[in-house]
Scaffold this motif. Structure first.
Motif, short mmCIF file in Angstrom:
data_model
loop_
_atom_site.label_atom_id
_atom_site.label_comp_id
_atom_site.label_asym_id
_atom_site.label_seq_id
_atom_site.Cartn_x
_atom_site.Cartn_y
_atom_site.Cartn_z
N SER A 138 6.97 0.05 -6.69
CA SER A 138 6.39 0.99 -6.52
C SER A 138 7.86 2.22 -6.24
O SER A 138 7.41 3.21 -6.50
CB SER A 138 6.29 1.16 -5.03
OG SER A 138 4.91 0.40 -4.67
N LYS B 229 6.09 3.97 3.16
CA LYS B 229 4.99 3.63 1.93
C LYS B 229 4.83 2.44 1.42
O LYS B 229 3.77 1.45 1.76
CB LYS B 229 5.65 3.91 0.81
CG LYS B 229 4.24 4.08 -0.74
CD LYS B 229 5.31 5.32 -1.29
CE LYS B 229 6.34 4.19 -2.19
NZ LYS B 229 6.56 5.11 -3.32
N THR C 213 9.40 5.76 -6.53
CA THR C 213 10.65 6.93 -5.71
C THR C 213 11.23 7.21 -7.10
O THR C 213 12.11 8.23 -6.65
CB THR C 213 11.12 5.42 -4.79
OG1 THR C 213 10.32 4.75 -4.21
CG2 THR C 213 12.38 6.06 -4.50
N ASP D 53 -0.40 4.11 -8.49
CA ASP D 53 0.13 3.30 -9.75
C ASP D 53 1.59 2.13 -8.71
O ASP D 53 1.72 1.52 -8.30
CB ASP D 53 2.11 4.17 -9.82
CG ASP D 53 1.77 5.52 -10.68
OD1 ASP D 53 0.61 4.84 -11.60
OD2 ASP D 53 2.17 6.02 -11.14
N ALA D 54 1.29 3.12 -6.89
CA ALA D 54 1.92 1.77 -5.76
C ALA D 54 0.95 0.71 -5.49
O ALA D 54 0.88 -0.76 -4.91
CB ALA D 54 1.99 2.58 -4.31
N VAL E 248 2.07 -0.53 1.21
CA VAL E 248 1.66 -0.84 0.28
C VAL E 248 1.59 -2.61 0.04
O VAL E 248 0.74 -3.41 -0.13
CB VAL E 248 3.31 -0.92 -0.94
CG1 VAL E 248 2.58 -2.08 -2.49
CG2 VAL E 248 2.30 0.01 -1.38
N ASP F 63 9.98 6.00 1.99
CA ASP F 63 9.42 5.14 0.93
C ASP F 63 9.61 4.19 1.76
O ASP F 63 8.61 2.81 1.20
CB ASP F 63 10.43 4.50 -0.07
CG ASP F 63 10.39 6.01 -1.04
OD1 ASP F 63 8.61 6.84 -1.01
OD2 ASP F 63 11.03 6.40 -1.73
N SER G 299 4.83 -5.79 -5.57
CA SER G 299 4.23 -4.45 -5.66
C SER G 299 5.43 -3.39 -4.73
O SER G 299 5.69 -2.09 -5.52
CB SER G 299 3.37 -4.56 -4.64
OG SER G 299 2.11 -5.51 -5.33
#
Length: 250
Positions: free
Chosen positions: A71, A112, A75, A27-28, A116, A109, A67
């Motif tokens: 994402s 993350k 979360t 998904d990310a 990404v 996140d 993106s």
């Protein structure tokens, strides 16, 4: 233990869960990257001649922003699972700061989002994207992406705290994020939109951040779009953070 240490431990947990989940990784990373390549193949010949810069110089910054915003759906779903699965209740029984759980989620996140962004830029680099303004501007590029992402990060937290199901937590973010992409300068310049839509496109927070990223990567105005982006961040933070704290205390 300090709240910073406690939040860092919980952030590490969230990062490990992300890296170990094929669905979250897909998904990310997979969907935005497929979108980047597909849009480049479809539109580079059509839109590429609309400006002085190569089309990939326009597309890569926009997809990097999309993106991280996209994402945030993960979360919202992940935080909703923590809330309904009892993880947050278990944290309340431990001798840690009340804010550690929320700060751990946000910090994890943000890490993350760095991953990404790096992967998106790397794929763009393979297609011809370049940082023409040097290393300092490249760092500024990442900071703008993270600032923009914070809007949707706190929106995801609020969504998770107020949603009644996983599907609701996911669906409440997907449509707005996609609409922001379509009504932004990511795919085409603002001048390509009908006149009555152009003020909306220019005021779009994704367009503001996109203008800043283009200025930092391929050249162009930087100060004004950065200030516009920071204004959006400040406004969203002023509304969403107190709301998230209030909902979290229920």
């Amino acid at each position: 233990m300090t709240v910073v240490f406690e939040a860092s431990v919980l952030a590490g947990r969230n990062i490990r869960r992300f890296l170990r989940s094929p669905q979250l990784l897909g998904d990310a990373l997979a969907f935005p990257l497929i979108l980047l390549v597909a849009l480049y193949v479809m539109f580079q010949e059509v839109v590429g001649g609309a400006g002085d810069e190569p089309y990939i110089a326009r597309l890569t910054p926009g997809i990097a922003l999309f993106s991280v915003a996209y994402s945030c759906t993960g979360t919202a779903v992940g935080f909703y699972g923590d809330l309904r699965g009892g993880f947050q209740d278990r944290l309340r029984t431990l001798p840690i700061g009340r804010s550690a759980g929320l700060l751990g989620r946000v910090t994890g996140d943000l890490v993350k989002f760095v991953l990404v962004t790096a992967v998106t830029v790397l794929v763009g680099f393979l297609l011809g994207f370049r940082f023409e303004r040097g290393a300092v501007a490249a760092v500024g590029f990442l900071l703008v992406v993270l600032a923009f992402a914070s809007i949707f990060l706190w929106l995801a937290v609020v969504t998770a705290l107020s949603a009644g199901s996983r599907e609701t937590a996911s669906g409440l973010l997907n449509a707005p994020v996609t609409l922001l992409l379509l009504l932004s300068t990511t795919l085409v310049p603002a001048e390509a939109f009908p006149g009555f839509v152009q003020p909306v496109v220019r005021a779009n927070p994704l367009s503001c951040a996109h203008g800043a990223l283009m200025g930092l990567s391929s050249g162009g105005p930087v100060l004004v779009p950065v200030l516009q982006t920071l204004a959006w961040v400040a406004a969203a933070t002023a509304v969403l953070v107190p709301l998230a704290v209030r909902l979290g205390r229920r």
